[in-house]
Design an enzyme around this catalytic site. Structure first.
Site, PDB file in Angstrom:
ATOM      1  N   GLY A  10       0.830  -1.191   0.000  1.00 27.88           N
ATOM      2  CA  GLY A  10       0.000   0.000   0.000  1.00 27.88           C
ATOM      3  C   GLY A  10       0.868   1.245   0.000  1.00 27.88           C
ATOM      4  O   GLY A  10       2.026   1.212  -0.419  1.00 27.88           O
ATOM      5  N   CYS A  11       0.327   2.349   0.459  1.00 28.80           N
ATOM      6  CA  CYS A  11       1.063   3.611   0.509  1.00 28.80           C
ATOM      7  C   CYS A  11       2.375   3.429   1.260  1.00 28.80           C
ATOM      8  O   CYS A  11       2.393   2.891   2.363  1.00 28.80           O
ATOM      9  CB  CYS A  11       0.208   4.675   1.189  1.00 28.80           C
ATOM     10  SG  CYS A  11       1.039   6.257   1.383  1.00 28.80           S
ATOM     11  N   PHE A  12       3.475   3.888   0.675  1.00 34.16           N
ATOM     12  CA  PHE A  12       4.773   3.576   1.250  1.00 34.16           C
ATOM     13  C   PHE A  12       5.075   4.322   2.547  1.00 34.16           C
ATOM     14  O   PHE A  12       5.963   3.938   3.290  1.00 34.16           O
ATOM     15  CB  PHE A  12       5.929   3.776   0.270  1.00 34.16           C
ATOM     16  CG  PHE A  12       5.890   4.991  -0.618  1.00 34.16           C
ATOM     17  CD1 PHE A  12       5.269   6.167  -0.240  1.00 34.16           C
ATOM     18  CD2 PHE A  12       6.511   4.950  -1.865  1.00 34.16           C
ATOM     19  CE1 PHE A  12       5.252   7.278  -1.070  1.00 34.16           C
ATOM     20  CE2 PHE A  12       6.511   6.059  -2.711  1.00 34.16           C
ATOM     21  CZ  PHE A  12       5.872   7.231  -2.302  1.00 34.16           C
ATOM     22  N   TRP A  13       4.330   5.377   2.868  1.00 34.31           N
ATOM     23  CA  TRP A  13       4.624   6.144   4.077  1.00 34.31           C
ATOM     24  C   TRP A  13       4.523   5.284   5.339  1.00 34.31           C
ATOM     25  O   TRP A  13       5.420   5.261   6.174  1.00 34.31           O
ATOM     26  CB  TRP A  13       3.669   7.332   4.203  1.00 34.31           C
ATOM     27  CG  TRP A  13       3.740   8.293   3.072  1.00 34.31           C
ATOM     28  CD1 TRP A  13       4.816   8.555   2.268  1.00 34.31           C
ATOM     29  CD2 TRP A  13       2.682   9.138   2.599  1.00 34.31           C
ATOM     30  NE1 TRP A  13       4.501   9.503   1.334  1.00 34.31           N
ATOM     31  CE2 TRP A  13       3.201   9.885   1.504  1.00 34.31           C
ATOM     32  CE3 TRP A  13       1.365   9.344   2.992  1.00 34.31           C
ATOM     33  CZ2 TRP A  13       2.428  10.819   0.823  1.00 34.31           C
ATOM     34  CZ3 TRP A  13       0.602  10.271   2.313  1.00 34.31           C
ATOM     35  CH2 TRP A  13       1.131  11.001   1.227  1.00 34.31           C
ATOM     36  N   GLU A  62       4.349   1.410  -5.010  1.00 32.19           N
ATOM     37  CA  GLU A  62       4.952   2.245  -3.972  1.00 32.19           C
ATOM     38  C   GLU A  62       5.607   1.264  -3.000  1.00 32.19           C
ATOM     39  O   GLU A  62       4.918   0.488  -2.329  1.00 32.19           O
ATOM     40  CB  GLU A  62       3.894   3.092  -3.279  1.00 32.19           C
ATOM     41  CG  GLU A  62       3.308   4.160  -4.188  1.00 32.19           C
ATOM     42  CD  GLU A  62       2.435   5.157  -3.452  1.00 32.19           C
ATOM     43  OE1 GLU A  62       2.570   5.269  -2.222  1.00 32.19           O
ATOM     44  OE2 GLU A  62       1.622   5.824  -4.124  1.00 32.19           O
TER      45      GLU A  62
END
Length: 391
Positions: A10-13, A62
Protein backbone atom coordinates in the site's frame (compact mmCIF):
# COMPACT_ATOMS: atom_id res chain seq x y z
CA UNK A 1 26.00 -9.33 6.74
CA UNK A 2 23.96 -6.37 5.45
CA UNK A 3 21.09 -7.45 3.16
CA UNK A 4 18.18 -5.67 1.49
CA UNK A 5 14.64 -6.65 0.54
CA UNK A 6 11.81 -4.56 -0.94
CA UNK A 7 8.19 -4.65 0.27
CA UNK A 8 5.04 -3.14 -1.25
CA UNK A 9 1.99 -3.04 1.03
CA UNK A 10 0.00 0.00 0.00
CA UNK A 11 1.06 3.61 0.51
CA UNK A 12 4.77 3.58 1.25
CA UNK A 13 4.62 6.14 4.08
CA UNK A 14 3.22 3.77 6.67
CA UNK A 15 5.28 0.80 5.44
CA UNK A 16 8.48 2.80 5.77
CA UNK A 17 7.61 3.88 9.31
CA UNK A 18 6.73 0.30 10.27
CA UNK A 19 9.99 -1.30 9.18
CA UNK A 20 12.44 1.42 10.17
CA UNK A 21 11.58 0.86 13.84
CA UNK A 22 12.12 -2.90 13.79
CA UNK A 23 15.14 -4.32 15.54
CA UNK A 24 18.04 -5.04 13.19
CA UNK A 25 16.80 -2.74 10.42
CA UNK A 26 19.54 -0.38 9.27
CA UNK A 27 17.33 1.78 7.05
CA UNK A 28 13.93 1.93 5.33
CA UNK A 29 13.60 4.01 2.16
CA UNK A 30 10.49 4.82 0.13
CA UNK A 31 10.64 4.29 -3.62
CA UNK A 32 9.30 2.51 -6.68
CA UNK A 33 9.78 -1.11 -7.83
CA UNK A 34 8.18 -3.70 -10.12
CA UNK A 35 7.47 -1.56 -13.19
CA UNK A 36 8.94 -1.54 -16.70
CA UNK A 37 9.25 2.07 -17.82
CA UNK A 38 12.30 4.28 -17.17
CA UNK A 39 12.71 6.86 -14.40
CA UNK A 40 9.39 6.58 -12.54
CA UNK A 41 8.20 9.58 -10.54
CA UNK A 42 5.25 9.94 -8.20
CA UNK A 43 3.28 11.73 -10.91
CA UNK A 44 4.01 9.00 -13.49
CA UNK A 45 3.09 6.23 -11.05
CA UNK A 46 -0.23 7.89 -10.22
CA UNK A 47 -0.93 8.48 -13.93
CA UNK A 48 -0.49 4.75 -14.64
CA UNK A 49 -2.31 3.47 -11.55
CA UNK A 50 -5.27 2.11 -13.57
CA UNK A 51 -3.26 0.49 -16.36
CA UNK A 52 -4.93 -2.80 -17.33
CA UNK A 53 -3.13 -6.13 -17.18
CA UNK A 54 -1.74 -7.22 -20.53
CA UNK A 55 -0.81 -3.69 -21.57
CA UNK A 56 2.76 -2.89 -22.51
CA UNK A 57 3.17 -0.61 -19.51
CA UNK A 58 3.61 -2.31 -16.15
CA UNK A 59 3.23 0.22 -13.37
CA UNK A 60 5.51 0.50 -10.36
CA UNK A 61 4.46 -0.20 -6.80
CA UNK A 62 4.95 2.25 -3.97
CA UNK A 63 7.67 0.25 -2.25
CA UNK A 64 10.06 0.37 0.67
CA UNK A 65 13.63 -0.90 0.50
CA UNK A 66 14.50 -2.42 3.87
CA UNK A 67 18.21 -2.78 4.59
CA UNK A 68 18.87 -5.05 7.56
CA UNK A 69 21.71 -6.57 9.55
CA UNK A 70 21.39 -10.33 9.20
CA UNK A 71 23.16 -10.83 12.54
CA UNK A 72 20.44 -8.92 14.41
CA UNK A 73 17.31 -9.95 12.52
CA UNK A 74 16.42 -12.25 9.63
CA UNK A 75 14.35 -12.40 6.47
CA UNK A 76 11.71 -14.60 8.08
CA UNK A 77 10.97 -12.08 10.82
CA UNK A 78 10.65 -9.25 8.31
CA UNK A 79 8.55 -11.20 5.82
CA UNK A 80 6.14 -12.47 8.49
CA UNK A 81 5.76 -8.90 9.69
CA UNK A 82 5.02 -7.87 6.09
CA UNK A 83 2.15 -10.38 5.83
CA UNK A 84 0.64 -9.18 9.11
CA UNK A 85 1.07 -5.50 8.23
CA UNK A 86 -1.55 -5.35 5.45
CA UNK A 87 -4.29 -7.25 3.62
CA UNK A 88 -2.50 -9.34 0.97
CA UNK A 89 -5.83 -10.63 -0.36
CA UNK A 90 -6.79 -7.21 -1.74
CA UNK A 91 -5.82 -6.80 -5.38
CA UNK A 92 -4.47 -3.47 -6.60
CA UNK A 93 -5.10 -1.54 -3.45
CA UNK A 94 -5.09 -1.30 0.32
CA UNK A 95 -8.18 0.01 2.07
CA UNK A 96 -9.38 3.19 0.37
CA UNK A 97 -6.15 3.50 -1.66
CA UNK A 98 -7.10 1.95 -4.99
CA UNK A 99 -4.72 1.45 -7.92
CA UNK A 100 -2.04 -0.94 -9.12
CA UNK A 101 0.65 1.22 -7.50
CA UNK A 102 -0.76 0.07 -4.14
CA UNK A 103 -0.60 -3.64 -4.96
CA UNK A 104 1.04 -6.11 -2.59
CA UNK A 105 4.50 -7.39 -3.50
CA UNK A 106 7.77 -8.82 -2.22
CA UNK A 107 10.87 -8.14 -4.29
CA UNK A 108 13.67 -10.41 -3.07
CA UNK A 109 17.40 -9.93 -3.56
CA UNK A 110 18.71 -13.37 -2.50
CA UNK A 111 17.30 -16.91 -3.05
CA UNK A 112 16.70 -17.50 0.67
CA UNK A 113 14.25 -14.59 0.78
CA UNK A 114 12.27 -16.09 -2.10
CA UNK A 115 12.09 -19.47 -0.36
CA UNK A 116 10.90 -17.93 2.93
CA UNK A 117 8.38 -15.72 1.12
CA UNK A 118 6.67 -18.72 -0.51
CA UNK A 119 6.81 -20.85 2.66
CA UNK A 120 5.28 -18.16 4.85
CA UNK A 121 2.72 -17.34 2.15
CA UNK A 122 1.38 -20.91 2.32
CA UNK A 123 1.11 -20.82 6.10
CA UNK A 124 -0.51 -17.38 6.13
CA UNK A 125 -2.98 -18.34 3.40
CA UNK A 126 -4.30 -21.15 5.61
CA UNK A 127 -4.65 -18.76 8.55
CA UNK A 128 -6.47 -16.25 6.36
CA UNK A 129 -8.88 -18.92 5.06
CA UNK A 130 -9.75 -19.85 8.62
CA UNK A 131 -10.81 -16.26 9.23
CA UNK A 132 -12.86 -15.96 6.04
CA UNK A 133 -10.37 -14.12 3.85
CA UNK A 134 -9.77 -14.91 0.19
CA UNK A 135 -6.70 -15.69 -1.90
CA UNK A 136 -3.40 -13.88 -1.43
CA UNK A 137 -2.67 -11.56 -4.38
CA UNK A 138 0.93 -10.73 -3.49
CA UNK A 139 3.58 -10.74 -6.24
CA UNK A 140 6.82 -12.48 -5.26
CA UNK A 141 9.51 -11.50 -7.76
CA UNK A 142 13.23 -10.78 -7.93
CA UNK A 143 14.15 -7.13 -7.56
CA UNK A 144 15.29 -5.71 -10.89
CA UNK A 145 15.57 -2.08 -9.96
CA UNK A 146 14.59 0.19 -7.08
CA UNK A 147 14.09 3.90 -7.73
CA UNK A 148 14.27 6.14 -4.66
CA UNK A 149 11.17 8.30 -4.23
CA UNK A 150 11.20 12.07 -4.03
CA UNK A 151 12.66 13.67 -0.88
CA UNK A 152 9.27 14.80 0.45
CA UNK A 153 8.12 11.15 0.59
CA UNK A 154 10.98 10.12 2.88
CA UNK A 155 10.06 10.06 6.60
CA UNK A 156 6.68 11.50 5.59
CA UNK A 157 4.86 10.60 8.81
CA UNK A 158 7.61 12.15 10.87
CA UNK A 159 7.28 15.39 8.91
CA UNK A 160 3.46 15.44 9.32
CA UNK A 161 2.83 14.71 13.03
CA UNK A 162 -0.91 15.46 13.17
CA UNK A 163 -2.33 12.74 10.94
CA UNK A 164 -2.89 9.01 11.26
CA UNK A 165 -1.17 5.75 10.41
CA UNK A 166 -2.95 3.60 7.79
CA UNK A 167 -4.14 0.33 9.29
CA UNK A 168 -4.87 -2.27 6.60
CA UNK A 169 -3.92 -5.32 8.68
CA UNK A 170 -6.32 -8.27 8.68
CA UNK A 171 -5.64 -8.97 12.36
CA UNK A 172 -4.53 -12.50 11.47
CA UNK A 173 -1.29 -13.41 13.23
CA UNK A 174 1.22 -16.21 12.84
CA UNK A 175 1.26 -16.90 16.56
CA UNK A 176 -1.19 -19.11 18.41
CA UNK A 177 -4.91 -18.39 18.38
CA UNK A 178 -5.97 -15.68 20.81
CA UNK A 179 -7.38 -16.94 24.10
CA UNK A 180 -11.00 -16.11 24.79
CA UNK A 181 -10.12 -14.09 27.89
CA UNK A 182 -7.85 -11.82 25.85
CA UNK A 183 -10.70 -10.20 23.93
CA UNK A 184 -11.90 -6.69 24.79
CA UNK A 185 -15.65 -6.63 25.47
CA UNK A 186 -18.01 -3.74 26.38
CA UNK A 187 -17.85 -2.44 29.94
CA UNK A 188 -21.43 -1.22 29.84
CA UNK A 189 -22.36 2.46 30.05
CA UNK A 190 -20.15 5.13 28.53
CA UNK A 191 -16.51 4.40 27.63
CA UNK A 192 -13.79 5.55 25.25
CA UNK A 193 -11.81 3.16 23.05
CA UNK A 194 -8.55 4.30 21.48
CA UNK A 195 -7.64 1.97 18.61
CA UNK A 196 -3.87 1.62 18.40
CA UNK A 197 -1.61 -0.13 15.89
CA UNK A 198 0.07 -3.45 16.58
CA UNK A 199 3.08 -1.90 14.86
CA UNK A 200 4.89 1.37 15.49
CA UNK A 201 2.54 4.34 15.02
CA UNK A 202 3.95 7.81 15.80
CA UNK A 203 0.46 9.33 15.95
CA UNK A 204 -0.61 6.73 18.52
CA UNK A 205 2.39 7.57 20.66
CA UNK A 206 1.71 11.29 20.27
CA UNK A 207 -1.95 10.89 21.32
CA UNK A 208 -0.91 8.74 24.27
CA UNK A 209 1.71 11.24 25.45
CA UNK A 210 -0.31 14.42 24.92
CA UNK A 211 -3.86 13.28 25.74
CA UNK A 212 -4.38 9.76 27.10
CA UNK A 213 -1.67 9.75 29.79
CA UNK A 214 -3.03 12.95 31.32
CA UNK A 215 -6.71 11.97 31.14
CA UNK A 216 -8.36 11.49 34.56
CA UNK A 217 -12.04 11.74 33.63
CA UNK A 218 -14.77 9.44 34.94
CA UNK A 219 -15.60 7.99 31.51
CA UNK A 220 -13.24 4.97 31.27
CA UNK A 221 -10.65 5.05 28.49
CA UNK A 222 -8.98 1.93 27.06
CA UNK A 223 -6.29 1.67 24.39
CA UNK A 224 -6.81 -1.52 22.37
CA UNK A 225 -6.14 -3.30 19.08
CA UNK A 226 -9.02 -3.46 16.60
CA UNK A 227 -8.50 -7.22 16.30
CA UNK A 228 -9.13 -7.64 20.04
CA UNK A 229 -12.64 -6.13 20.01
CA UNK A 230 -15.62 -8.41 20.53
CA UNK A 231 -19.28 -7.60 21.07
CA UNK A 232 -19.18 -3.96 19.95
CA UNK A 233 -21.44 -2.30 17.35
CA UNK A 234 -18.99 -0.02 15.54
CA UNK A 235 -19.82 2.11 12.49
CA UNK A 236 -16.45 3.79 11.89
CA UNK A 237 -14.14 1.90 9.53
CA UNK A 238 -11.03 0.99 11.49
CA UNK A 239 -8.60 1.62 8.64
CA UNK A 240 -6.17 3.85 10.53
CA UNK A 241 -4.65 4.51 13.92
CA UNK A 242 -5.27 6.11 16.25
CA UNK A 243 -9.06 5.97 15.98
CA UNK A 244 -11.00 7.28 18.98
CA UNK A 245 -14.43 5.73 19.57
CA UNK A 246 -17.03 7.00 22.02
CA UNK A 247 -19.08 4.00 23.11
CA UNK A 248 -22.28 3.59 25.15
CA UNK A 249 -23.45 0.11 26.13
CA UNK A 250 -21.23 -1.42 23.44
CA UNK A 251 -22.58 0.81 20.64
CA UNK A 252 -20.58 3.52 18.93
CA UNK A 253 -22.04 6.99 19.46
CA UNK A 254 -19.23 8.88 17.69
CA UNK A 255 -15.79 8.20 16.22
CA UNK A 256 -12.76 10.13 15.05
CA UNK A 257 -10.04 8.80 12.73
CA UNK A 258 -6.54 10.17 13.22
CA UNK A 259 -4.67 12.19 15.82
CA UNK A 260 -6.69 14.50 18.08
CA UNK A 261 -5.07 17.23 20.17
CA UNK A 262 -6.40 17.96 23.67
CA UNK A 263 -8.78 20.66 22.51
CA UNK A 264 -10.32 18.44 19.82
CA UNK A 265 -10.56 15.46 22.15
CA UNK A 266 -12.29 17.32 24.98
CA UNK A 267 -14.70 19.00 22.58
CA UNK A 268 -15.70 15.55 21.29
CA UNK A 269 -15.89 14.21 24.85
CA UNK A 270 -18.11 17.16 25.76
CA UNK A 271 -20.52 16.23 22.96
CA UNK A 272 -20.51 12.63 24.20
CA UNK A 273 -20.66 13.05 27.98
CA UNK A 274 -22.57 16.30 28.44
CA UNK A 275 -24.78 16.40 25.33
CA UNK A 276 -24.92 19.43 23.02
CA UNK A 277 -28.27 20.62 24.40
CA UNK A 278 -27.32 20.44 28.07
CA UNK A 279 -26.72 23.47 30.28
CA UNK A 280 -23.26 22.24 31.22
CA UNK A 281 -22.29 21.98 27.52
CA UNK A 282 -23.48 25.56 26.89
CA UNK A 283 -21.36 26.73 29.81
CA UNK A 284 -18.31 24.70 28.83
CA UNK A 285 -18.19 25.47 25.11
CA UNK A 286 -20.46 28.46 24.49
CA UNK A 287 -19.35 30.57 27.47
CA UNK A 288 -22.72 30.20 29.10
CA UNK A 289 -23.51 30.91 32.75
CA UNK A 290 -25.39 28.85 35.34
CA UNK A 291 -28.53 30.37 36.80
CA UNK A 292 -28.00 31.88 40.25
CA UNK A 293 -28.54 29.34 43.03
CA UNK A 294 -28.93 26.59 40.44
CA UNK A 295 -29.51 22.97 41.48
CA UNK A 296 -25.85 22.01 41.11
CA UNK A 297 -24.78 24.99 43.19
CA UNK A 298 -27.09 23.89 45.99
CA UNK A 299 -25.56 20.40 45.88
CA UNK A 300 -22.00 21.70 45.98
CA UNK A 301 -22.17 24.62 48.42
CA UNK A 302 -22.13 22.44 51.55
CA UNK A 303 -19.92 19.52 50.54
CA UNK A 304 -17.43 18.02 52.99
CA UNK A 305 -13.71 18.71 52.57
CA UNK A 306 -12.44 17.77 49.11
CA UNK A 307 -11.68 19.03 45.62
CA UNK A 308 -13.64 20.12 42.58
CA UNK A 309 -12.48 18.63 39.29
CA UNK A 310 -13.01 19.37 35.61
CA UNK A 311 -16.08 17.41 34.53
CA UNK A 312 -14.31 16.25 31.37
CA UNK A 313 -10.59 15.86 32.08
CA UNK A 314 -10.84 14.99 35.79
CA UNK A 315 -8.12 17.58 36.52
CA UNK A 316 -8.29 19.05 40.05
CA UNK A 317 -9.20 22.75 39.69
CA UNK A 318 -10.39 24.02 43.07
CA UNK A 319 -10.09 23.03 46.75
CA UNK A 320 -12.70 23.43 49.47
CA UNK A 321 -9.99 25.09 51.59
CA UNK A 322 -10.25 28.07 49.22
CA UNK A 323 -14.06 28.10 48.99
CA UNK A 324 -16.19 30.83 50.59
CA UNK A 325 -19.83 31.89 50.50
CA UNK A 326 -20.02 35.08 48.48
CA UNK A 327 -23.81 35.23 48.60
CA UNK A 328 -23.90 35.64 44.82
CA UNK A 329 -25.45 32.26 44.01
CA UNK A 330 -22.34 30.91 42.28
CA UNK A 331 -19.50 28.83 43.69
CA UNK A 332 -16.76 31.17 44.86
CA UNK A 333 -13.09 30.49 45.57
CA UNK A 334 -10.18 32.73 46.53
CA UNK A 335 -7.93 30.88 44.09
CA UNK A 336 -7.63 27.96 41.69
CA UNK A 337 -5.16 25.12 42.08
CA UNK A 338 -1.82 26.37 40.76
CA UNK A 339 -1.21 25.74 37.07
CA UNK A 340 -4.64 24.33 36.24
CA UNK A 341 -6.42 27.38 34.78
CA UNK A 342 -5.81 30.12 32.23
CA UNK A 343 -6.98 33.72 32.62
CA UNK A 344 -8.14 35.52 29.49
CA UNK A 345 -9.50 39.02 28.88
CA UNK A 346 -13.23 38.96 28.12
CA UNK A 347 -14.92 42.09 26.73
CA UNK A 348 -18.20 40.46 25.72
CA UNK A 349 -21.56 42.07 26.49
CA UNK A 350 -19.88 45.48 26.85
CA UNK A 351 -18.11 44.42 30.07
CA UNK A 352 -14.45 44.19 30.98
CA UNK A 353 -13.90 40.86 32.73
CA UNK A 354 -11.28 38.16 33.15
CA UNK A 355 -12.43 34.72 31.98
CA UNK A 356 -11.24 31.55 33.72
CA UNK A 357 -10.54 28.56 31.42
CA UNK A 358 -9.53 25.02 32.36
CA UNK A 359 -5.97 24.65 31.04
CA UNK A 360 -6.21 21.00 30.06
CA UNK A 361 -9.70 20.69 28.54
CA UNK A 362 -10.11 24.31 27.43
CA UNK A 363 -13.64 24.59 28.84
CA UNK A 364 -15.09 27.84 30.18
CA UNK A 365 -15.33 27.88 33.99
CA UNK A 366 -16.40 31.41 34.91
CA UNK A 367 -14.77 34.74 35.72
CA UNK A 368 -12.49 36.27 38.36
CA UNK A 369 -13.28 39.55 40.14
CA UNK A 370 -11.34 41.71 42.61
CA UNK A 371 -12.52 41.84 46.24
CA UNK A 372 -12.38 44.98 48.43
CA UNK A 373 -9.72 43.39 50.66
CA UNK A 374 -7.35 42.91 47.72
CA UNK A 375 -8.06 39.22 47.24
CA UNK A 376 -9.85 37.75 44.25
CA UNK A 377 -13.19 35.97 43.82
CA UNK A 378 -13.20 33.14 41.33
CA UNK A 379 -16.87 33.00 40.33
CA UNK A 380 -17.29 29.47 38.96
CA UNK A 381 -20.13 27.60 37.25
CA UNK A 382 -20.99 24.47 39.22
CA UNK A 383 -22.41 22.59 36.21
CA UNK A 384 -18.96 21.98 34.68
CA UNK A 385 -17.44 20.54 37.87
CA UNK A 386 -17.53 17.27 39.78
CA UNK A 387 -16.71 16.86 43.46
CA UNK A 388 -14.35 14.35 45.07
CA UNK A 389 -14.26 14.10 48.90
CA UNK A 390 -10.84 14.32 50.49
CA UNK A 391 -9.59 10.90 51.59
Amino acid sequence: MIVSIVFAAGCFWGVEKHFEHMQGVVSAESGYAGGNYPNPTYEKVLKNCYTKEGKKIINYTESVKVVYDNSKTDAKTLIKSFWELHDPTQANGQGNDIGNNYRSAIFYTIPRQEKIAHETEKVYQKLLRQKGFGTIQTEIKPLKHFYTAEAYHQDYLQKHPNGYCPNHATGVKFQKEQAKDDFVTPLGGKEILVIKSSNFCPYCEKFDAEVAKNYKGKVPMRTVLASDLKGFAIQTKLYATPTVLFIEDGKEIAGHVGFMNEKEFYKALGDFKLGKNSESYKVAFNQGTDNRFCKQYDIFKHTPEGVFVDKLSGEVLFDTRDRFNSGTGWLSFYKAVDGTTIQKEDNSYGMQRIEIIAKKSGIHLGHVFPLPDGRKRFCINASVLEFIPRK
